[in-house]
Scaffold this motif. Structure first.
Motif, PDB file in Angstrom:
ATOM      1  N   ARG A 124       3.803   5.722   3.282  1.00  0.00           N
ATOM      2  CA  ARG A 124       4.381   7.441   3.722  1.00  0.00           C
ATOM      3  C   ARG A 124       3.838   6.858   4.865  1.00  0.00           C
ATOM      4  NH1 ARG A 124      -1.107  10.108   0.970  1.00  0.00           N
ATOM      5  NH2 ARG A 124      -0.333  10.789  -1.329  1.00  0.00           N
ATOM      6  N   ASP A 148      -6.272   8.084   7.690  1.00  0.00           N
ATOM      7  CA  ASP A 148      -6.275   9.002   5.907  1.00  0.00           C
ATOM      8  C   ASP A 148      -4.608   9.367   6.332  1.00  0.00           C
ATOM      9  OD1 ASP A 148      -7.162  10.830   4.084  1.00  0.00           O
ATOM     10  OD2 ASP A 148      -5.474  11.526   5.132  1.00  0.00           O
ATOM     11  N   SER A 149      -3.764   8.754   5.338  1.00  0.00           N
ATOM     12  CA  SER A 149      -2.783   8.897   5.836  1.00  0.00           C
ATOM     13  C   SER A 149      -1.362  10.982   5.965  1.00  0.00           C
ATOM     14  CB  SER A 149      -1.686   8.226   4.506  1.00  0.00           C
ATOM     15  OG  SER A 149      -1.835   9.206   3.763  1.00  0.00           O
ATOM     16  N   ARG A 150      -2.233  11.318   5.427  1.00  0.00           N
ATOM     17  CA  ARG A 150      -1.922  12.774   5.316  1.00  0.00           C
ATOM     18  C   ARG A 150      -2.330  13.356   6.939  1.00  0.00           C
ATOM     19  NH1 ARG A 150      -3.944  15.747   0.934  1.00  0.00           N
ATOM     20  NH2 ARG A 150      -2.492  17.786   2.282  1.00  0.00           N
ATOM     21  N   GLY A 179     -12.991   1.767   5.606  1.00  0.00           N
ATOM     22  CA  GLY A 179     -12.017   0.468   5.187  1.00  0.00           C
ATOM     23  C   GLY A 179     -11.108   0.473   4.804  1.00  0.00           C
ATOM     24  N   LEU A 180     -10.438   1.404   3.996  1.00  0.00           N
ATOM     25  CA  LEU A 180      -8.954   2.619   4.141  1.00  0.00           C
ATOM     26  C   LEU A 180      -8.146   2.265   5.142  1.00  0.00           C
ATOM     27  CD1 LEU A 180     -10.608   5.102   1.756  1.00  0.00           C
ATOM     28  CD2 LEU A 180     -10.535   2.954   1.355  1.00  0.00           C
ATOM     29  N   VAL A 181      -6.980   2.219   4.282  1.00  0.00           N
ATOM     30  CA  VAL A 181      -5.905   1.726   5.238  1.00  0.00           C
ATOM     31  C   VAL A 181      -4.859   3.304   4.396  1.00  0.00           C
ATOM     32  CG1 VAL A 181      -5.711  -0.696   5.702  1.00  0.00           C
ATOM     33  CG2 VAL A 181      -4.694   0.210   3.477  1.00  0.00           C
ATOM     34  N   PRO A 182      -4.298   3.579   5.674  1.00  0.00           N
ATOM     35  CA  PRO A 182      -3.753   2.969   6.919  1.00  0.00           C
ATOM     36  C   PRO A 182      -4.518   3.863   7.936  1.00  0.00           C
ATOM     37  CG  PRO A 182      -2.107   5.201   5.676  1.00  0.00           C
ATOM     38  CD  PRO A 182      -3.281   4.492   4.716  1.00  0.00           C
ATOM     39  N   TYR A 230      -6.992  -6.868   0.906  1.00  0.00           N
ATOM     40  CA  TYR A 230      -8.657  -5.686   1.193  1.00  0.00           C
ATOM     41  C   TYR A 230      -9.713  -6.634   0.540  1.00  0.00           C
ATOM     42  CZ  TYR A 230      -4.684  -2.656  -0.936  1.00  0.00           C
ATOM     43  OH  TYR A 230      -4.070  -1.849   0.144  1.00  0.00           O
ATOM     44  N   ARG A 256     -12.116  -5.991   5.298  1.00  0.00           N
ATOM     45  CA  ARG A 256     -11.890  -5.557   5.579  1.00  0.00           C
ATOM     46  C   ARG A 256     -12.058  -5.103   7.354  1.00  0.00           C
ATOM     47  NH1 ARG A 256     -11.437  -1.410   1.352  1.00  0.00           N
ATOM     48  NH2 ARG A 256     -11.387  -2.845  -0.656  1.00  0.00           N
ATOM     49  N   SER A 313       1.129  -1.277   0.562  1.00  0.00           N
ATOM     50  CA  SER A 313       0.062   0.203   0.326  1.00  0.00           C
ATOM     51  C   SER A 313       0.698   0.990   0.057  1.00  0.00           C
ATOM     52  CB  SER A 313      -1.016   0.439   1.288  1.00  0.00           C
ATOM     53  OG  SER A 313      -1.154   1.302   1.793  1.00  0.00           O
ATOM     54  N   THR A 314       0.774   2.013  -0.831  1.00  0.00           N
ATOM     55  CA  THR A 314       1.001   3.018  -1.394  1.00  0.00           C
ATOM     56  C   THR A 314       1.541   4.861   0.493  1.00  0.00           C
ATOM     57  OG1 THR A 314      -0.405   3.891  -2.542  1.00  0.00           O
ATOM     58  CG2 THR A 314       2.047   3.560  -3.145  1.00  0.00           C
ATOM     59  N   ASN A 315      -0.480   4.103   0.576  1.00  0.00           N
ATOM     60  CA  ASN A 315      -0.163   5.337   1.431  1.00  0.00           C
ATOM     61  C   ASN A 315      -0.005   4.985   2.792  1.00  0.00           C
ATOM     62  OD1 ASN A 315      -2.115   7.697   0.201  1.00  0.00           O
ATOM     63  ND2 ASN A 315      -3.687   6.012   0.105  1.00  0.00           N
TER      64      ASN A 315
END
Ligand code: GSH
Length: 208
Positions: free
Chosen positions: A15, A61-63, A47-50, A34, A37, A10-12
């Motif tokens: 980060r 949310d990565s940011r 359901g999204l990572v990270p 995926y 989840r 996972s790209t995010n």
């Protein structure tokens, strides 16, 4: 103790892996797939990572996670101290997530159609390829995207731009194939190429 919910390749999540290591922080990983989840949905309501859990606080949310880690461990800083400088960096990160990602996302969606329009893919791909020049110019007189030191800008962009140098053959993700095939790094991108190597050499808190 920090716990991170993440997925392979996972790209995010990368980060956050880079940010944790930069701050000298470890984390216990809960690796989800995926297809299931439920663990991340249960802890964060989406359901999204990270997602991280830090002393009971749940952050998705990565940011948002990068901002949290920077407040928790101010040194070395990921964001500049001045309000205006920080706003400039936020603009870059917004541009990256909201604009840079548009064409790769559209190519991915096109390739998923039963009969993809390959001329459209080519047109969109030319936009992605052309953007390599923006990063080359951002790096024209400095070692990192937003200055002489590593910052949130590098951590936000690197996990995506690194595909310009190819991808792990075990990585099954179509989006990653898109950003590998449409980011042709060449002799006209010496600074970008060196930056990818520079950031790639940094530690991460966890593997791919
Ligand atoms: N804005 C979110 C995006 C998170 C995101 O899209 N994560 C991807 C992994 S890199 C994911 O969970 N994908 C699963 C899906 O889209 O179904 C962030 O920066 O963390």
């Amino acid at each position: 103790m920090i716990t991170i919910y993440r997925a392979p390749y996972s790209t995010n999540c990368e980060r956050v892996g880079l940010a944790l290591a930069r701050k000298g922080l470890g984390a216990e990983s809960i690796v989800i797939s995926y297809e299931d989840r439920s663990a991340v949905e249960q802890v964060s309501g989406q359901g999204l990572v990270p997602v991280i859990v830090d002393e009971g606080r749940v952050i998705s949310d990565s940011r948002a996670i990068l901002r949290h880690l920077d407040e928790r461990e101010p040194e070395p800083a990921l964001y500049p101290a001045g309000v205006s400088k920080r706003a400039e960096l936020d603009l870059f990160c917004d541009w990256f997530d909201e604009v840079w990602k548009l064409e790769p996302n559209e190519i991915e969606a096109e390739l998923e159609l039963p009969q993809p329009d390959m001329e459209r893919v080519e047109r969109l791909g030319a936009v992605v390829a052309g953007r390599l020049g923006i990063f080359e110019r951002l790096l024209a007189d400095r070692d990192f995207l937003w200055g002489e030191e590593l910052s949130a800008a590098d951590l936000v962009a690197f996990p995506f731009l690194k595909y310009a140098r190819g991808r792990d053959p075990h990585d099954p993700d179509l989006f990653h194939r898109v950003i590998d095939e449409h980011q042709p790094l060449g002799p006209e991108h010496p600074r970008l190429s060196a930056w990818i190597e520079r950031v790639d050499a940094l530690p991460r808190a966890f593997g791919p």
